[in-house]
Design a protein around this motif. Structure first.
Motif, PDB file in Angstrom:
ATOM      1  N   VAL A   1       4.180  46.697  50.397  1.00  0.00           N
ATOM      2  CA  VAL A   1       4.703  46.451  49.044  1.00  0.00           C
ATOM      3  C   VAL A   1       4.032  45.199  48.468  1.00  0.00           C
ATOM      4  CG1 VAL A   1       6.772  45.878  47.697  1.00  0.00           C
ATOM      5  CG2 VAL A   1       6.929  47.521  49.582  1.00  0.00           C
ATOM      6  N   HIS A   2       3.899  44.182  49.308  1.00  0.00           N
ATOM      7  CA  HIS A   2       3.319  42.910  48.841  1.00  0.00           C
ATOM      8  C   HIS A   2       1.806  42.960  48.692  1.00  0.00           C
ATOM      9  CE1 HIS A   2       7.196  40.846  50.330  1.00  0.00           C
ATOM     10  NE2 HIS A   2       7.279  41.228  49.065  1.00  0.00           N
ATOM     11  N   PHE A   3       1.217  44.044  49.200  1.00  0.00           N
ATOM     12  CA  PHE A   3      -0.232  44.216  49.035  1.00  0.00           C
ATOM     13  C   PHE A   3      -0.504  45.500  48.236  1.00  0.00           C
ATOM     14  CE2 PHE A   3      -2.590  41.047  51.619  1.00  0.00           C
ATOM     15  CZ  PHE A   3      -1.487  40.269  51.972  1.00  0.00           C
ATOM     16  N   ASP A   4       0.510  45.961  47.495  1.00  0.00           N
ATOM     17  CA  ASP A   4       0.413  47.193  46.710  1.00  0.00           C
ATOM     18  C   ASP A   4      -0.447  46.909  45.470  1.00  0.00           C
ATOM     19  OD1 ASP A   4       0.872  49.417  45.125  1.00  0.00           O
ATOM     20  OD2 ASP A   4       3.008  49.557  45.629  1.00  0.00           O
ATOM     21  N   GLU A   5      -1.625  47.522  45.444  1.00  0.00           N
ATOM     22  CA  GLU A   5      -2.568  47.186  44.359  1.00  0.00           C
ATOM     23  C   GLU A   5      -2.077  47.615  42.982  1.00  0.00           C
ATOM     24  OE1 GLU A   5      -6.080  48.579  46.199  1.00  0.00           O
ATOM     25  OE2 GLU A   5      -6.278  46.679  47.287  1.00  0.00           O
TER      26      GLU A   5
ATOM     27  N   TYR B   1       0.740  46.863  41.867  1.00  0.00           N
ATOM     28  CA  TYR B   1       1.564  45.759  41.360  1.00  0.00           C
ATOM     29  C   TYR B   1       0.921  44.385  41.457  1.00  0.00           C
ATOM     30  CZ  TYR B   1       5.331  49.073  40.893  1.00  0.00           C
ATOM     31  OH  TYR B   1       6.079  50.134  40.500  1.00  0.00           O
ATOM     32  N   TRP B   2      -0.100  44.253  42.315  1.00  0.00           N
ATOM     33  CA  TRP B   2      -0.692  42.936  42.537  1.00  0.00           C
ATOM     34  C   TRP B   2      -2.201  43.016  42.369  1.00  0.00           C
ATOM     35  CZ3 TRP B   2       3.254  39.579  43.194  1.00  0.00           C
ATOM     36  CH2 TRP B   2       4.439  40.044  43.760  1.00  0.00           C
ATOM     37  N   ARG B   3      -2.736  42.108  41.571  1.00  0.00           N
ATOM     38  CA  ARG B   3      -4.191  42.071  41.462  1.00  0.00           C
ATOM     39  C   ARG B   3      -4.738  41.237  42.635  1.00  0.00           C
ATOM     40  NH1 ARG B   3      -6.633  39.524  36.283  1.00  0.00           N
ATOM     41  NH2 ARG B   3      -5.553  41.222  35.243  1.00  0.00           N
ATOM     42  N   ASP B   4      -5.791  41.700  43.260  1.00  0.00           N
ATOM     43  CA  ASP B   4      -6.406  41.035  44.423  1.00  0.00           C
ATOM     44  C   ASP B   4      -5.352  40.536  45.415  1.00  0.00           C
ATOM     45  OD1 ASP B   4      -8.908  41.389  43.293  1.00  0.00           O
ATOM     46  OD2 ASP B   4      -8.749  39.510  42.157  1.00  0.00           O
ATOM     47  N   PRO B   5      -4.567  41.458  45.978  1.00  0.00           N
ATOM     48  CA  PRO B   5      -3.473  41.002  46.855  1.00  0.00           C
ATOM     49  C   PRO B   5      -3.947  40.218  48.076  1.00  0.00           C
ATOM     50  CG  PRO B   5      -3.753  43.388  47.011  1.00  0.00           C
ATOM     51  CD  PRO B   5      -4.616  42.938  45.885  1.00  0.00           C
ATOM     52  N   GLU B   6      -5.201  40.418  48.487  1.00  0.00           N
ATOM     53  CA  GLU B   6      -5.691  39.745  49.709  1.00  0.00           C
ATOM     54  C   GLU B   6      -5.962  38.256  49.468  1.00  0.00           C
ATOM     55  OE1 GLU B   6      -6.126  41.874  52.345  1.00  0.00           O
ATOM     56  OE2 GLU B   6      -5.907  43.744  51.197  1.00  0.00           O
ATOM     57  N   ILE B   7      -5.853  37.828  48.206  1.00  0.00           N
ATOM     58  CA  ILE B   7      -6.149  36.413  47.910  1.00  0.00           C
ATOM     59  C   ILE B   7      -4.849  35.628  47.766  1.00  0.00           C
ATOM     60  CG2 ILE B   7      -7.186  34.862  46.175  1.00  0.00           C
ATOM     61  CD1 ILE B   7      -9.186  37.095  45.581  1.00  0.00           C
ATOM     62  N   PHE B   8      -4.817  34.446  48.390  1.00  0.00           N
ATOM     63  CA  PHE B   8      -3.652  33.563  48.261  1.00  0.00           C
ATOM     64  C   PHE B   8      -3.760  32.857  46.909  1.00  0.00           C
ATOM     65  CE2 PHE B   8      -1.338  29.574  48.834  1.00  0.00           C
ATOM     66  CZ  PHE B   8      -0.169  30.024  49.418  1.00  0.00           C
ATOM     67  N   TYR B   9      -2.914  33.242  45.977  1.00  0.00           N
ATOM     68  CA  TYR B   9      -3.092  32.802  44.598  1.00  0.00           C
ATOM     69  C   TYR B   9      -1.724  32.581  43.941  1.00  0.00           C
ATOM     70  CZ  TYR B   9      -4.846  33.027  39.775  1.00  0.00           C
ATOM     71  OH  TYR B   9      -5.157  32.739  38.469  1.00  0.00           O
ATOM     72  N   PRO B  10      -1.142  31.364  44.103  1.00  0.00           N
ATOM     73  CA  PRO B  10       0.214  31.112  43.577  1.00  0.00           C
ATOM     74  C   PRO B  10       0.331  31.367  42.079  1.00  0.00           C
ATOM     75  CG  PRO B  10      -0.522  29.270  44.947  1.00  0.00           C
ATOM     76  CD  PRO B  10      -1.699  30.178  44.794  1.00  0.00           C
TER      77      PRO B  10
END
Ligand code: HEM
Length: 416
Positions: A322-326, A328-337
């Protein structure tokens, strides 16, 4: 024993009248006996094998999934994979769909991946998906009693209500709760006392679920769920601050501005500190402390996305996916606050942020965890600058224990 006696009799007949010895051992009889035993054993193994294979067959309409080996199903692929289970499962979902199945050695399991299907099951079919599976480990640990592993029914309702009420009694969710975090020991001791009161009241009710055994299970669960998780989020947060000094610097700038260099951290400050909030959210999203949630089970037959899921099926919610679901999230593999900030720099909630899960069984300690994380994190960064000794970056690969945790690492905390 029976075979040995028969063999002895046959032996004495074969020896005829010449010697009349007592019962003699005849190898042919023993061979026949061994063959019969072997045959029976083979038949038994065959029957067990067929039974197991039938058990391992996907029921009609069940979600598809990778084929497994006889007996152990997909356990081998999971164990032999170079990836951790939640990553392996996310990869499988790319081949079989957001909802797919695994055979965990005869335990038919459905895996939910991505926000949409997790929400569909845990929120839209909340009641059906609120049970816990009767897995041998859970049965051994808490006999399916307590709270966290309890079956969805009276016992769970009683224990969850009692826990929520005693949390509330201590001002949970209110400003006054803040100071209570500093007295956690007292909190747990009093929680035991509240439980004992319930036990006394239920003495004359034979259906009461409050017992000494359930008290030990549920208090133990609360302590483990309450310490292991928050501690590991903080360990990840410290690691990421040392890894990204710019992000650490921005958090410290906000702390200095709002709390001052020596002011007491306060929960009230949180809404004035969107960047710090965003960093803590990104740590929770990125690090996935509880990557596969806690296993659920269906309490009734149901249908999800056209697939039939029978009552009693084990359900895994892949919160990592869910937290790496593309979607909903752009570039989920990047730590980006900054993904948690809007264009004006205000904190922006994200629908697919669910580290505490969803639905009826969602985490009971969310508010406590959020407060603890905020107060510990800000107090630490207010006083110290964090960096790795000799700037040596440690191994960042997570270790799977009870939660997903960082490998042991060394950190220098220098007074600011
Ligand atoms: C950052 C910290 C934490 C995270 C990420 C977290 C995450 C979770 C997750 C994913 C679940 C599973 C929900 C489900 O079955 O769908 C859960 C359940 C639970 N958590 Fe937490 N948790 C945290 C802290 C805490 C704390 C501090 C406590 C209590 C003191 C706590 C108590 C529980 C309990 C009792 C359950 C089981 C609820 C039930 O089965 O009805 N957790 N948590």
């Amino acid at each position: 024993m029976g075979c040995g006696a028969t063999g002895g009799q046959a032996g004495s007949q074969a020896a005829g009248f010449a010697a009349q010895p007592p019962a003699m051992w005849d190898p042919r009889g023993a061979e026949a006996c061994a063959a019969a035993l072997g045959g029976a054993l083979l038949l038994l193994l065959f029957a067990l094998g067929v039974r197991q294979l039938l058990k391992q067959r996907r029921p009609a309409g069940f979600p598809p999934g990778p084929s497994g080996l006889p007996f152990i199903g997909n356990i081998y692929s999971l164990a032999a994979s170079a990836e951790l289970p939640h990553v392996y499962m996310r990869k499988q979902s790319q081949a079989y769909g957001e909802i797919f199945s695994l055979d965990l050695g005869g335990i038919s399991t459905v895996v939910l991946n991505g926000y949409d299907v997790v929400k569909e099951c845990l929120v839209h079919q909340s009641e059906i998906f609120a049970d816990r599976p009767c897995l041998p480990l859970f049965k051994k640990m808490t006999k399916m009693g307590g709270l966290l592993n309890a079956r969805y029914g009276r016992g769970w309702v009683d224990h969850r209500r009692l826990a929520v009420n005693s949390f509330r009694y201590f001002g949970y969710g209110q400003k006054s709760f803040e100071s209570k975090i500093l007295e956690e020991t007292k909190f747990f001791i009093d929680a035991v006392e509240t439980y004992k009161d319930e036990m006394d009241q239920g003495q004359n009710d034979p259906s009461s679920t409050f017992s000494k055994e359930n008290l030990i299970f549920s208090v133990g669960e609360l302590i483990i769920a309450g310490t292991e998780t928050t501690t590991n989020v903080l360990r990840w947060a410290i690691l990421f601050m040392a890894l990204y000094p710019n992000i650490q610097g921005q958090v410290q700038k906000e702390i200095d501005l709002i709390m001052g260099p020596s002011g007491k951290p306060s929960w009230d400050d949180k809404c004035k500190m969107p960047y710090t909030e965003a960093v803590l959210h990104e740590v929770l999203r990125f690090c996935n402390i509880v990557p596969l949630g806690i296993f659920h089970a269906t309490s009734e037959d149901t249908v999800v996305r056209g697939y039939s899921i029978p009552k009693g099926t084990t359900v895994i919610t892949n919160l990592y996916s869910v937290h790496f679901d593309e979607k909903y999230w752009r570039d989920p593999e990047i730590f980006y606050p900054e993904r948690f900030l809007d264009s004006s720099g205000y904190f922006a909630k994200k629908e697919a942020f669910i580290p505490f899960s969803l639905g009826r069984r969602h985490c009971l300690g969310e508010q406590l965890a959020r407060m603890e994380m905020f107060l510990f994190f800000t107090a630490l960064l207010q006083r110290f600058h964090l960096h790795f000794p000799h700037e040596l970056v440690p191994n960042l690969k997570p270790r799977l224990g009870m939660t997903l945790q960082p490998q042991a690492y060394l950190i220098c905390a220098e007074r600011r």
